[in-house]
Design a protein around this motif. Structure first.
Motif, mmCIF file in Angstrom:
data_model
loop_
_atom_site.group_PDB
_atom_site.id
_atom_site.type_symbol
_atom_site.label_atom_id
_atom_site.label_comp_id
_atom_site.label_asym_id
_atom_site.label_seq_id
_atom_site.Cartn_x
_atom_site.Cartn_y
_atom_site.Cartn_z
ATOM 1 N N GLN A 16 0.828 -1.197 0.000
ATOM 2 C CA GLN A 16 0.000 0.000 0.000
ATOM 3 C C GLN A 16 0.872 1.261 0.000
ATOM 4 O O GLN A 16 0.574 2.237 -0.693
ATOM 5 C CB GLN A 16 -0.928 -0.004 1.220
ATOM 6 C CG GLN A 16 -1.858 1.199 1.318
ATOM 7 C CD GLN A 16 -2.839 1.262 0.168
ATOM 8 O OE1 GLN A 16 -3.225 0.235 -0.368
ATOM 9 N NE2 GLN A 16 -3.241 2.467 -0.208
ATOM 10 N N LYS A 17 1.949 1.198 0.763
ATOM 11 C CA LYS A 17 2.865 2.336 0.831
ATOM 12 C C LYS A 17 3.522 2.575 -0.522
ATOM 13 O O LYS A 17 3.660 3.712 -0.971
ATOM 14 C CB LYS A 17 3.931 2.089 1.904
ATOM 15 C CG LYS A 17 4.856 3.263 2.128
ATOM 16 C CD LYS A 17 5.848 2.971 3.247
ATOM 17 C CE LYS A 17 6.785 4.154 3.456
ATOM 18 N NZ LYS A 17 7.754 3.891 4.548
ATOM 19 N N GLU B 185 1.066 4.153 -2.878
ATOM 20 C CA GLU B 185 0.930 5.584 -2.571
ATOM 21 C C GLU B 185 2.132 6.371 -3.095
ATOM 22 O O GLU B 185 1.973 7.487 -3.600
ATOM 23 C CB GLU B 185 0.771 5.776 -1.066
ATOM 24 C CG GLU B 185 -0.555 5.234 -0.517
ATOM 25 C CD GLU B 185 -0.632 5.311 0.991
ATOM 26 O OE1 GLU B 185 0.397 5.678 1.610
ATOM 27 O OE2 GLU B 185 -1.691 4.998 1.554
ATOM 28 N N GLU B 186 3.334 5.783 -2.974
ATOM 29 C CA GLU B 186 4.530 6.458 -3.465
ATOM 30 C C GLU B 186 4.478 6.597 -4.994
ATOM 31 O O GLU B 186 4.851 7.642 -5.540
ATOM 32 C CB GLU B 186 5.779 5.672 -3.056
ATOM 33 C CG GLU B 186 6.072 5.745 -1.559
ATOM 34 C CD GLU B 186 7.238 4.859 -1.152
ATOM 35 O OE1 GLU B 186 7.666 4.035 -2.008
ATOM 36 O OE2 GLU B 186 7.715 4.961 -0.016
ATOM 37 N N GLN C 227 1.722 6.641 -6.833
ATOM 38 C CA GLN C 227 0.684 7.618 -7.148
ATOM 39 C C GLN C 227 1.198 9.045 -6.954
ATOM 40 O O GLN C 227 0.905 9.932 -7.763
ATOM 41 C CB GLN C 227 -0.545 7.376 -6.260
ATOM 42 C CG GLN C 227 -1.316 6.111 -6.604
ATOM 43 C CD GLN C 227 -2.450 5.844 -5.654
ATOM 44 O OE1 GLN C 227 -2.446 6.306 -4.505
ATOM 45 N NE2 GLN C 227 -3.425 5.082 -6.097
ATOM 46 N N THR C 228 1.976 9.246 -5.909
ATOM 47 C CA THR C 228 2.567 10.566 -5.670
ATOM 48 C C THR C 228 3.533 10.942 -6.786
ATOM 49 O O THR C 228 3.535 12.086 -7.271
ATOM 50 C CB THR C 228 3.307 10.582 -4.316
ATOM 51 O OG1 THR C 228 2.383 10.268 -3.265
ATOM 52 C CG2 THR C 228 3.927 11.945 -4.055
#
Length: 234
Positions: A70-71, A74-75, A77-78
């Motif tokens: 998940q992390k 998110e990275e 996506q960022t």
């Protein structure tokens, strides 16, 4: 009489001792069975506890793996968000002082009006790449017509009647197929130039634009020949 009673008492002694001995043995057996059952239960509970701990450890590892994934998502996506923001900023910068056409999905087609016909195809590719762009490929007639009008608007004031500009298509002169497959093509009435002997030298495609309504479309020539400019996209 007394002698008889005495004999009877003497017989009872060994019998009582035997009974006591048997009772003791039974008590020892019961105790052993109890201890055995307790030990078995203890070992069973300990084994069950070990299995539970293993499962809990496995669940923790799986949860950690999920959290890590998940992390990473998110990275990513960022990073994508930052990349899109940077791309949009670049598009804005490139549109300043350059002739540009923006497609519905945000793709920017642009070129720099040049008055000398001195750019071959290799130089055209390098020109776009050093400006974070690629040589343009039209996806539909709307984009094609938009670029045609853009070139006419930019070059007509300079008195040029015909302008040629490199685009990102290549032609197989034997099969008359273009690459990339599925790209929009609008050939000039004089094109494409084909070869039955597989002349790969005429593989580079350019766009010829006139100041009027006729004499426009795509043609092919050798990549070492020159055009006025190149259409880039970002």
């Amino acid at each position: 009489m007394d002698t008889k009673n005495k004999a009877t008492d003497d017989d009872k002694g060994p019998k009582l001792a035997l009974i006591k001995h048997k009772i003791l043995i039974l008590l020892v057996l019961f105790a052993a069975v109890g201890i055995g059952m307790s030990l078995t239960l203890f070992l069973s509970n300990k084994k069950s506890q070990h299995i539970i701990e293993e499962k809990q450890s496995l669940i923790k590892e799986q949860l950690k793996e999920i959290n890590d994934k998940q992390k990473r998502v998110e990275e990513i996506q960022t990073a994508i968000s930052k990349s899109l923001k940077l791309t949009n900023e670049l598009k804005t910068v490139f549109r300043q002082g350059r002739a540009s056409y923006v497609a519905d999905d945000g793709v920017v087609f642009w070129f720099e009006p040049r008055l000398l016909m001195d750019m071959n195809y290799e130089e055209a590719v390098l020109f776009c790449e050093t400006r974070w762009s690629t040589v343009a490929i039209f996806r539909d007639e709307i984009e094609y017509e938009g670029i045609i009008k853009l070139i006419q608007d930019e070059y007509t004031p300079h008195g040029l009647l015909l302008v040629d500009a490199w685009i990102g298509l290549t032609l197989n002169t034997t099969t008359v197929k273009v690459t990339p497959t599925g790209s929009f093509t609008q050939w000039h009435s004089a094109g494409p130039t084909v070869s039955n002997i597989g002349d790969k030298g005429l593989s580079a495609v350019y766009l010829l634009v006139s100041s009027g309504q006729f004499g426009m479309g795509m043609l092919n020539q050798r990549p070492d020949e020159n055009c006025f400019t190149v259409i880039c996209q970002i």
